[in-house]
Scaffold this motif. Structure first.
Motif, PDB file in Angstrom:
ATOM      1  N   VAL A   1       0.807  -1.072   0.016  1.00  0.00           N
ATOM      2  CA  VAL A   1      -0.105   0.167   0.064  1.00  0.00           C
ATOM      3  C   VAL A   1       0.833   1.222   0.075  1.00  0.00           C
ATOM      4  CG1 VAL A   1      -1.670   1.299   1.306  1.00  0.00           C
ATOM      5  CG2 VAL A   1      -2.095  -1.420   0.919  1.00  0.00           C
ATOM      6  N   LEU A   2       1.943   1.204   0.863  1.00  0.00           N
ATOM      7  CA  LEU A   2       2.711   2.547   0.635  1.00  0.00           C
ATOM      8  C   LEU A   2       3.512   2.531  -0.406  1.00  0.00           C
ATOM      9  CD1 LEU A   2       4.536   1.912   4.547  1.00  0.00           C
ATOM     10  CD2 LEU A   2       2.702   3.746   3.737  1.00  0.00           C
TER      11      LEU A   2
ATOM     12  N   ALA B 147       9.447  11.542  -4.275  1.00  0.00           N
ATOM     13  CA  ALA B 147       9.297  12.059  -2.681  1.00  0.00           C
ATOM     14  C   ALA B 147      10.179  11.447  -1.795  1.00  0.00           C
ATOM     15  CB  ALA B 147       7.902  11.988  -2.307  1.00  0.00           C
ATOM     16  N   GLY B 148      10.916  10.641  -2.463  1.00  0.00           N
ATOM     17  CA  GLY B 148      12.011  10.092  -1.688  1.00  0.00           C
ATOM     18  C   GLY B 148      11.934   8.632  -0.944  1.00  0.00           C
ATOM     19  N   LEU B 149      10.876   7.955  -1.401  1.00  0.00           N
ATOM     20  CA  LEU B 149      10.376   6.468  -0.875  1.00  0.00           C
ATOM     21  C   LEU B 149      10.946   5.528  -1.516  1.00  0.00           C
ATOM     22  CD1 LEU B 149       8.096   5.666   1.484  1.00  0.00           C
ATOM     23  CD2 LEU B 149       6.459   5.377  -0.295  1.00  0.00           C
ATOM     24  N   PHE B 150      11.620   4.564  -0.973  1.00  0.00           N
ATOM     25  CA  PHE B 150      12.219   3.429  -1.953  1.00  0.00           C
ATOM     26  C   PHE B 150      11.504   2.222  -1.116  1.00  0.00           C
ATOM     27  CE2 PHE B 150      15.186   0.190  -2.525  1.00  0.00           C
ATOM     28  CZ  PHE B 150      15.509   0.216  -3.774  1.00  0.00           C
TER      29      PHE B 150
ATOM     30  N   CYS C 141      13.272   4.068   3.299  1.00  0.00           N
ATOM     31  CA  CYS C 141      13.539   2.949   2.777  1.00  0.00           C
ATOM     32  C   CYS C 141      12.605   1.938   3.525  1.00  0.00           C
ATOM     33  CB  CYS C 141      14.924   2.534   2.920  1.00  0.00           C
ATOM     34  SG  CYS C 141      16.313   3.431   2.187  1.00  0.00           S
ATOM     35  N   ILE C 142      11.795   1.096   2.643  1.00  0.00           N
ATOM     36  CA  ILE C 142      11.096   0.079   3.089  1.00  0.00           C
ATOM     37  C   ILE C 142      11.389  -1.395   2.375  1.00  0.00           C
ATOM     38  CG2 ILE C 142       8.655  -0.881   3.121  1.00  0.00           C
ATOM     39  CD1 ILE C 142       7.760   2.125   2.936  1.00  0.00           C
ATOM     40  N   LEU C 143      11.783  -2.085   3.559  1.00  0.00           N
ATOM     41  CA  LEU C 143      12.090  -3.429   2.817  1.00  0.00           C
ATOM     42  C   LEU C 143      11.232  -4.540   3.449  1.00  0.00           C
ATOM     43  CD1 LEU C 143      15.055  -1.833   3.865  1.00  0.00           C
ATOM     44  CD2 LEU C 143      15.984  -3.672   2.709  1.00  0.00           C
TER      45      LEU C 143
END
Ligand code: ADP
Ligand code: MG
Ligand code: MG
Length: 251
Positions: A48-49, A80-83, A169-171
């Protein structure tokens, strides 16, 4: 920095509520981990993110630096800086890794209204980052992920992260059955990129990963909600006692 409030998410296809009021704030410079039993909604949160299709937000908000990200398309989120590190990186035959990364970096710069990186600057940067991550220069010339081993794909993913310099950062490493070496790679990559202005949300099924990445905060997710938040010791508690007693505590 990343602020999730009362997030409710259901599947678009069927009337199934997956996230049932998630509240979570990741501050700049911090590493937050989410653990939890299989099926609790951890991957759904990361999807979702990242803006993946098939999910509907029925209530709540998610903002990055105060800006709503849920209405953005995936490219805008990246700008926007989301990975988001993918569990299963895509192979792109015919496109050299270096070309791909340069396109990605410049697309992001363009979306931010910044100037493109010159080829000289790009080459200098990618060579330095690859060296830091012990990535063979050969891997930079091969087509993206084609014929890469699991470990090489992981390394490449971390290289992408290093080149894009994300804020957040989302892992999601949940079900991918990372072997110890791959896990170490991910952990080293994350640790190398830890910095004051950058936040991490590390989703994992295994306490082991958190032996290598020392999280500042650990959240336990169960049945679509965060049922407990604590320090690194919470991961050890789960390792020793499992999730059942936490669920009972919650009930
Ligand atoms: P986790 O990552 O914590 O294991 P998931 O987010 O993958 O949990 O899944 C949460 C719940 O949502 C599970 O019950 C799963 O079966 C269900 N689910 C997620 N995506 C889908 C989908 N596309 N179709 C059907 N069920 C789904
Ligand atoms: Mg799962
Ligand atoms: Mg999962």
């Amino acid at each position: 920095m990343l602020e999730i409030k009362n997030l409710h998410v259901k599947l678009e296809e069927e009337d199934k509520q997956i996230l049932k009021g998630v509240n979570l704030t990741v501050e700049a410079g911090k590493v937050h981990a989410i653990m939890g039993p299989n099926g609790s909604g951890k991957s759904t949160l990361s999807y979702v993110l990242s803006g993946r299709d098939g999910y509907e937000v029925t209530e709540g908000t998610a903002t990055l630096d105060g800006v709503d990200i849920l209405d953005m398309d995936p490219e805008e989120r990246a700008a926007a800086g989301l990975f988001l590190a993918f569990q299963y990186p895509v192979e792109i035959p015919g496109v050299g890794n270096m070309t791909f990364l340069r396109t990605a970096v410049n697309a992001q710069r363009k979306a931010r209204g910044e100037e493109e990186m010159s080829s000289t600057e790009f080459l200098k940067t990618i060579r330095a980052r690859a060296k830091d991550l012990k990535i063979d220069q050969d891997m930079l010339k091969r087509p993206v992920n084609v014929g890469f081993s699991g470990g090489e794909k992981k390394r490449n993913e971390i290289l992408q992260m290093a080149m894009l310099e994300p804020r957040m950062c989302i892992l999601d490493e949940t079900d991918s059955g990372l072997d110890v070496d791959a896990m170490k790679l991910v952990a080293d990559g994350v640790n190398a990129l830890r910095s004051e202005g950058r936040g991490f949300l590390v989703i994992t099924h295994y306490q082991r990963l958190l032996d290598h990445i020392k999280p500042d905060v650990v959240h336990i997710m169960s049945n679509g909600r965060i049922i407990k938040t604590g320090g690194p010791e919470l991961a050890l508690e789960v390792e020793n006692q499992g999730y059942e007693h936490l669920k009972a505590e919650e009930a």
